[in-house]
Design a protein around this motif. Structure first.
Motif, PDB file in Angstrom:
ATOM      1  N   GLU A 103       0.687  -1.209   0.080  1.00  0.00           N
ATOM      2  CA  GLU A 103       0.023  -0.129  -0.154  1.00  0.00           C
ATOM      3  C   GLU A 103       0.998   1.211   0.042  1.00  0.00           C
ATOM      4  O   GLU A 103       1.899   1.279   0.291  1.00  0.00           O
ATOM      5  CB  GLU A 103      -0.884   0.034   1.165  1.00  0.00           C
ATOM      6  CG  GLU A 103      -1.867  -1.043   1.493  1.00  0.00           C
ATOM      7  CD  GLU A 103      -2.642  -1.362   0.330  1.00  0.00           C
ATOM      8  OE1 GLU A 103      -3.288  -0.165  -0.049  1.00  0.00           O
ATOM      9  OE2 GLU A 103      -3.127  -2.450  -0.079  1.00  0.00           O
ATOM     10  N   VAL A 104       0.121   2.287  -0.573  1.00  0.00           N
ATOM     11  CA  VAL A 104       1.083   3.695  -0.551  1.00  0.00           C
ATOM     12  C   VAL A 104       0.790   4.188   0.931  1.00  0.00           C
ATOM     13  O   VAL A 104      -0.550   4.268   1.252  1.00  0.00           O
ATOM     14  CB  VAL A 104       0.177   4.746  -1.485  1.00  0.00           C
ATOM     15  CG1 VAL A 104       0.836   5.824  -1.233  1.00  0.00           C
ATOM     16  CG2 VAL A 104       0.405   4.207  -2.776  1.00  0.00           C
ATOM     17  N   LYS A 105       1.579   4.275   1.825  1.00  0.00           N
ATOM     18  CA  LYS A 105       1.711   4.688   3.251  1.00  0.00           C
ATOM     19  C   LYS A 105       1.163   6.021   3.400  1.00  0.00           C
ATOM     20  O   LYS A 105       2.002   7.019   2.775  1.00  0.00           O
ATOM     21  CB  LYS A 105       2.850   4.478   4.057  1.00  0.00           C
ATOM     22  CG  LYS A 105       3.111   2.891   4.058  1.00  0.00           C
ATOM     23  CD  LYS A 105       1.928   2.226   4.755  1.00  0.00           C
ATOM     24  CE  LYS A 105       2.415   0.686   4.667  1.00  0.00           C
ATOM     25  NZ  LYS A 105       1.391  -0.305   5.700  1.00  0.00           N
TER      26      LYS A 105
ATOM     27  N   HIS B 148      -3.320  18.367   3.447  1.00  0.00           N
ATOM     28  CA  HIS B 148      -3.279  16.891   3.697  1.00  0.00           C
ATOM     29  C   HIS B 148      -3.218  16.206   2.273  1.00  0.00           C
ATOM     30  O   HIS B 148      -3.412  16.632   1.266  1.00  0.00           O
ATOM     31  CB  HIS B 148      -4.403  16.291   4.604  1.00  0.00           C
ATOM     32  CG  HIS B 148      -4.518  16.905   5.875  1.00  0.00           C
ATOM     33  ND1 HIS B 148      -3.918  16.305   6.991  1.00  0.00           N
ATOM     34  CD2 HIS B 148      -5.317  17.986   6.349  1.00  0.00           C
ATOM     35  CE1 HIS B 148      -4.400  17.163   8.044  1.00  0.00           C
ATOM     36  NE2 HIS B 148      -5.135  17.939   7.570  1.00  0.00           N
ATOM     37  N   LYS B 149      -2.889  14.877   2.421  1.00  0.00           N
ATOM     38  CA  LYS B 149      -3.154  13.919   1.255  1.00  0.00           C
ATOM     39  C   LYS B 149      -3.606  12.683   1.573  1.00  0.00           C
ATOM     40  O   LYS B 149      -3.668  12.274   2.616  1.00  0.00           O
ATOM     41  CB  LYS B 149      -1.513  13.562   0.662  1.00  0.00           C
ATOM     42  CG  LYS B 149      -0.678  14.551   0.282  1.00  0.00           C
ATOM     43  CD  LYS B 149       0.787  14.096  -0.014  1.00  0.00           C
ATOM     44  CE  LYS B 149       1.577  15.354  -0.513  1.00  0.00           C
ATOM     45  NZ  LYS B 149       1.165  15.957  -1.665  1.00  0.00           N
ATOM     46  N   LEU B 150      -4.716  12.422   0.619  1.00  0.00           N
ATOM     47  CA  LEU B 150      -5.239  11.150   0.901  1.00  0.00           C
ATOM     48  C   LEU B 150      -4.370  10.024  -0.237  1.00  0.00           C
ATOM     49  O   LEU B 150      -4.076  10.416  -1.298  1.00  0.00           O
ATOM     50  CB  LEU B 150      -6.645  11.161   0.170  1.00  0.00           C
ATOM     51  CG  LEU B 150      -7.779  12.133   0.860  1.00  0.00           C
ATOM     52  CD1 LEU B 150      -9.182  11.710   0.233  1.00  0.00           C
ATOM     53  CD2 LEU B 150      -7.727  11.851   2.324  1.00  0.00           C
TER      54      LEU B 150
ATOM     55  N   LEU C 286      -6.690  14.915  10.413  1.00  0.00           N
ATOM     56  CA  LEU C 286      -7.552  14.510   9.455  1.00  0.00           C
ATOM     57  C   LEU C 286      -7.151  12.886   9.321  1.00  0.00           C
ATOM     58  O   LEU C 286      -6.225  12.371   8.775  1.00  0.00           O
ATOM     59  CB  LEU C 286      -7.480  15.034   8.153  1.00  0.00           C
ATOM     60  CG  LEU C 286      -8.088  14.353   7.002  1.00  0.00           C
ATOM     61  CD1 LEU C 286      -9.575  14.550   7.358  1.00  0.00           C
ATOM     62  CD2 LEU C 286      -8.090  14.930   5.719  1.00  0.00           C
ATOM     63  N   SER C 287      -8.041  12.014   9.931  1.00  0.00           N
ATOM     64  CA  SER C 287      -8.048  10.817   9.925  1.00  0.00           C
ATOM     65  C   SER C 287      -9.372  10.198   8.993  1.00  0.00           C
ATOM     66  O   SER C 287     -10.405  10.642   9.097  1.00  0.00           O
ATOM     67  CB  SER C 287      -8.250  10.092  11.205  1.00  0.00           C
ATOM     68  OG  SER C 287      -8.131   8.779  11.235  1.00  0.00           O
ATOM     69  N   PHE C 288      -9.102   9.522   7.950  1.00  0.00           N
ATOM     70  CA  PHE C 288     -10.052   9.126   7.017  1.00  0.00           C
ATOM     71  C   PHE C 288      -9.782   7.896   6.437  1.00  0.00           C
ATOM     72  O   PHE C 288      -9.418   7.453   5.370  1.00  0.00           O
ATOM     73  CB  PHE C 288      -9.777  10.109   5.756  1.00  0.00           C
ATOM     74  CG  PHE C 288     -11.164  10.022   4.810  1.00  0.00           C
ATOM     75  CD1 PHE C 288     -12.438  10.450   5.262  1.00  0.00           C
ATOM     76  CD2 PHE C 288     -11.298   9.991   3.590  1.00  0.00           C
ATOM     77  CE1 PHE C 288     -13.409  10.661   4.510  1.00  0.00           C
ATOM     78  CE2 PHE C 288     -12.003   9.714   2.547  1.00  0.00           C
ATOM     79  CZ  PHE C 288     -13.451  10.232   3.288  1.00  0.00           C
ATOM     80  N   GLY C 289     -10.114   7.103   7.414  1.00  0.00           N
ATOM     81  CA  GLY C 289      -9.815   5.384   6.995  1.00  0.00           C
ATOM     82  C   GLY C 289      -8.525   5.293   6.706  1.00  0.00           C
ATOM     83  O   GLY C 289      -7.403   5.772   7.174  1.00  0.00           O
ATOM     84  N   ALA C 290      -8.407   4.097   5.944  1.00  0.00           N
ATOM     85  CA  ALA C 290      -6.973   3.800   5.198  1.00  0.00           C
ATOM     86  C   ALA C 290      -6.448   4.971   4.205  1.00  0.00           C
ATOM     87  O   ALA C 290      -5.225   4.890   4.019  1.00  0.00           O
ATOM     88  CB  ALA C 290      -6.968   2.611   4.740  1.00  0.00           C
ATOM     89  N   LEU C 291      -7.087   5.869   3.879  1.00  0.00           N
ATOM     90  CA  LEU C 291      -6.828   6.743   2.896  1.00  0.00           C
ATOM     91  C   LEU C 291      -6.000   8.123   3.751  1.00  0.00           C
ATOM     92  O   LEU C 291      -5.234   8.744   2.941  1.00  0.00           O
ATOM     93  CB  LEU C 291      -7.935   7.454   2.204  1.00  0.00           C
ATOM     94  CG  LEU C 291      -8.795   6.455   1.477  1.00  0.00           C
ATOM     95  CD1 LEU C 291      -9.830   7.135   0.546  1.00  0.00           C
ATOM     96  CD2 LEU C 291      -8.014   5.354   0.547  1.00  0.00           C
TER      97      LEU C 291
END
Length: 538
Positions: free
Chosen positions: A24-26, A186-188, A212-217
Motif C-alpha cells: 500500500e501507499v503509506k 493533507h494527502k489522501l 484528518l483521519s479518513f480510514g486507510a486513505l
C-alpha cells in the motif's frame, strides 16, 4: 461510508483478476505534531460524535430495557432532545454539510447523495448502491466522493467549522467525516488495488482540519496504533476505527480543541433490519463506554470534555415486498426520454432522475411539456406524498392523490418559530401547517421546518426540476437505485425521517433553535466562550 462497502464488492474481483494488489501507499501525515492547542490552555475540549441513523425511539426503547447504560449516563448528566430537525433531503452527505457549515443546501450547495449538474451536464453520484456505482462509473463516483465533494461541490464561500475555528486560533480534528474541508494541507493516499483498477492518482491533495483521519486513505496513527483499516474492515470506515482513534488522542493528551468523529455502522444495520433494530445500538453504547473510560472514568470525561452526540436522520420502516413498497419512477414517466445512468444528456433527453431513497429530484430538460405537466403525471400515484416545483419566485407543492396545492415564498406576514417569515397561499394543510391568522404565526406539524428545508433544496443547485417524496412505508427508485423492502429508508421531509436525537453532556449551555443547521453556532459559542473565559483568567 456506504461507497466503501460497495466499492469493495465491485473492485475486489477486478483487483484479483488484474493482479494489481501489492504494497500500500503509506500516508505521509504528521498531524500529531500540530494538533495540540497553541493556546496551551487546559480548558474543556468539545467532541462531536455523529452516529449515523441513531434514532431517539431506539434510545428510549433500549433505556427502558436497561440495555444502554452509557447513553443513560450521558442523558442523566446532561441534556437530551428528541426533536432536532435534520436537513433535507435527509441523506448523509447533505446533512453532514449542513451540520458542519451551519447552513441548508441553498448555501452549502450539496443537494443530495445523487443529483444532476446542469453545468457539468452529468449526474453527480457519491455512491448509493453497487449497481448504480457500476452504471454511473466507478471512476466518476470515486472522483465525486474523494476529490470534488470537499474540493468543488461544497461551496467555497461557505465556511466549515474547521475553517472558522482556525481564525480563533483553535485546533480541530475529523475522524472519518465525509465533510472535512479545513485550512490545512493533507494527502489522501490511494491504495494500489484501487489505483490499479481506476484512474485515480496515487495521492490526492485535500484541505482539512489540523488532524484528518479518513480510514486507510489518511491514517495519522500509522505505525503508532493498530487500527481496523484493512479491506475486510471497509478500509477503516467503521465504528471501531473511529472510536479507537479518539481513544488514542485522549490517552496521549492529543485531543484538539474540537474533534468531530463519525460512527457509520448503525446505518447499514437499520437499512437491512428496519428502525426497530436494537442490537446495533447496544454495540454503539458499548463503544461509547470505552471512549468515556479512556479519560479514566465517565465522570472525568465530562470534567475534561463536552460530549455532543447527534444522529443524522430518522428512518421509515419500508413495507415488505408483498405490499408493493417500491415506486418505480421510470415506469410512471415512461412516455418521456429518460437519461440513462452513466450517459451525458443530449438534445434528445427529456428528463433526468436522481433518486435519494424516499426523495427524488426529477429534472426537466428538453421536453416541451411544462414542469406542472410532469407533476400532473406523478400526482396520480397514490404512494407518492407530494410533488413540488419552483416557478416565478414561488414554491408549489401538490399533494398526490388529492391534487390540493399550496404555494409559498420567503418574506411575508406569517412568522414561524425559527424567526422566518413567509407568504403562504391556498391550502396550508398540504404541508400540515397550522396557521394562526390572528397572531400571524405558524406551527409545523408533520414536516418540521418544512418551508425552509424545501426552499433550501430548491435553491441548492441550478436547473428546472421537481422534488418528489414518498409516503411513509414506500421508497422511490430510478434505473438502478437500491431498494430496502422490509428494511429502512430515508430521504423525505416528514417527521419520521427528519427528527433526530441530540445528547449534550459536560455543559449546562443550551442550544437555541433545535435544528441541525444551528449546531455549528452552538459549538462555536461553547468553544469561543471557553477561550474568552480562559484568557480572562490569565
Amino acid at each position: 461510508m456506504r461507497i466503501v462497502k460497495w466499492l469493495i464488492l465491485i473492485v475486489l474481483p477486478l483487483m484479483l483478476c488484474s493482479g494489481c494488489y501489492g504494497s500500500e501507499v503509506k500516508p505521509k501525515e504528521n498531524d500529531l505534531l500540530f494538533v495540540k492547542s497553541k493556546t496551551g490552555r487546559q480548558s474543556k475540549k468539545v467532541i462531536l460524535l455523529l452516529v449515523d441513523t441513531l434514532m431517539y425511539q431506539t434510545i428510549d426503547k433500549g433505556i427502558k430495557q436497561n440495555k444502554l447504560p452509557t447513553l443513560q449516563y450521558l442523558i442523566d448528566h446532561g441534556q437530551y432532545y428528541k426533536d432536532l430537525v435534520s436537513s433535507f433531503p435527509t441523506m448523509s452527505v447533505t446533512i453532514d454539510s449542513s451540520l458542519l457549515t451551519g447552513t441548508y443546501p441553498d448555501k452549502h450547495r450539496v443537494p443530495g447523495l445523487i443529483w444532476y449538474s446542469a453545468n457539468e451536464n452529468k449526474i453527480i453520484a457519491y455512491g448509493t448502491g453497487p449497481v448504480e456505482i457500476l452504471k454511473q462509473g466507478v471512476d466518476s463516483v470515486l472522483t465525486n466522493a474523494l476529490i470534488d465533494l470537499n474540493g468543488k461541490h461544497l461551496d467555497q464561500h461557505t465556511e466549515t467549522i474547521y475553517e472558522q475555528l482556525k481564525k480563533e486560533g483553535l485546533k480541530t480534528g475529523s475522524i472519518n467525516g465525509i465533510i472535512y474541508r479545513g485550512p490545512v494541507d493533507h494527502k489522501l493516499s490511494i491504495p494500489r488495488w484501487i489505483k490499479g483498477t481506476t484512474g485515480l492518482p496515487a495521492e490526492i491533495n485535500v484541505k482539512g482540519p489540523d488532524f484528518l483521519s479518513f480510514g486507510a486513505l489518511s491514517n495519522p496513527l500509522e505505525g503508532l496504533k493498530s487500527l481496523p483499516d484493512a479491506l475486510t474492515n471497509r478500509m477503516g470506515f467503521n465504528n471501531e476505527y473511529t472510536v479507537e482513534t479518539v481513544k488514542y488522542l485522549i490517552q496521549n493528551n492529543k485531543l484538539p480543541d474540537f474533534l468531530f468523529a463519525y460512527l457509520p455502522d448503525l446505518d447499514q444495520e437499520i437499512h437491512k433490519k428496519g428502525p426497530s433494530e436494537l442490537d446495533a445500538v447496544i454495540k454503539v453504547d458499548q463503544q461509547l463506554q470505552s471512549l468515556l473510560h479512556a479519560f479514566g472514568s465517565p465522570e472525568e470525561a465530562l470534567n475534561k470534555a463536552t460530549i455532543v452526540i447527534v444522529g443524522d436522520s430518522g428512518m421509515s420502516q419500508i413495507l415488505p415486498a408483498g405490499k408493493k413498497p417500491v415506486i418505480d419512477l421510470t415506469k410512471i414517466l415512461n412516455n418521456y426520454r429518460l437519461l440513462q445512468p452513466g450517459a451525458a444528456a443530449t438534445r434528445e433527453t427529456d428528463i433526468v432522475l436522481a433518486v435519494n431513497e424516499t426523495m427524488a429530484y426529477v429534472y426537466k430538460l428538453n421536453t416541451n411539456e411544462s414542469i406542472s405537466d410532469i407533476a400532473n403525471v406523478l400526482k396520480a400515484e397514490a404512494r407518492i406524498d407530494f410533488i413540488s416545483w419552483k416557478e416565478d419566485g414561488w414554491i408549489h407543492v401538490v399533494q398526490a392523490g388529492t391534487s390540493q396545492q399550496l404555494k409559498y415564498k420567503p418574506n411575508g406576514p406569517i412568522s414561524d418559530s425559527y424567526g422566518q417569515s413567509w407568504t403562504i397561499e391556498q391550502h396550508p394543510e398540504v404541508l400540515d401547517l397550522r396557521i394562526n391568522q390572528n397572531k400571524k404565526t405558524l406551527e409545523y406539524g408533520e414536516y418540521p421546518d418544512g418551508l425552509r428545508r424545501l426552499y433550501g433544496a430548491f435553491h441548492s443547485h441550478e436547473g428546472d426540476f421537481l422534488i418528489v417524496t414518498a409516503k411513509k412505508g414506500y421508497e422511490l427508485v430510478g434505473h438502478s437505485s437500491p431498494t430496502h423492502r422490509g428494511g429502512g429508508g430515508h430521504g423525505a421531509l416528514h417527521q419520521t425521517e427528519s427528527l433526530i436525537p441530540l445528547i449534550i453532556s459536560g455543559t449546562d449551555e443550551k442550544p437555541g433553535y433545535r435544528r441541525i443547521v444551528d449546531i455549528k453556532s452552538y459549538l462555536l459559542q461553547l468553544l469561543t466562550n471557553d477561550l474568552k473565559n480562559s484568557e480572562s483568567k490569565d
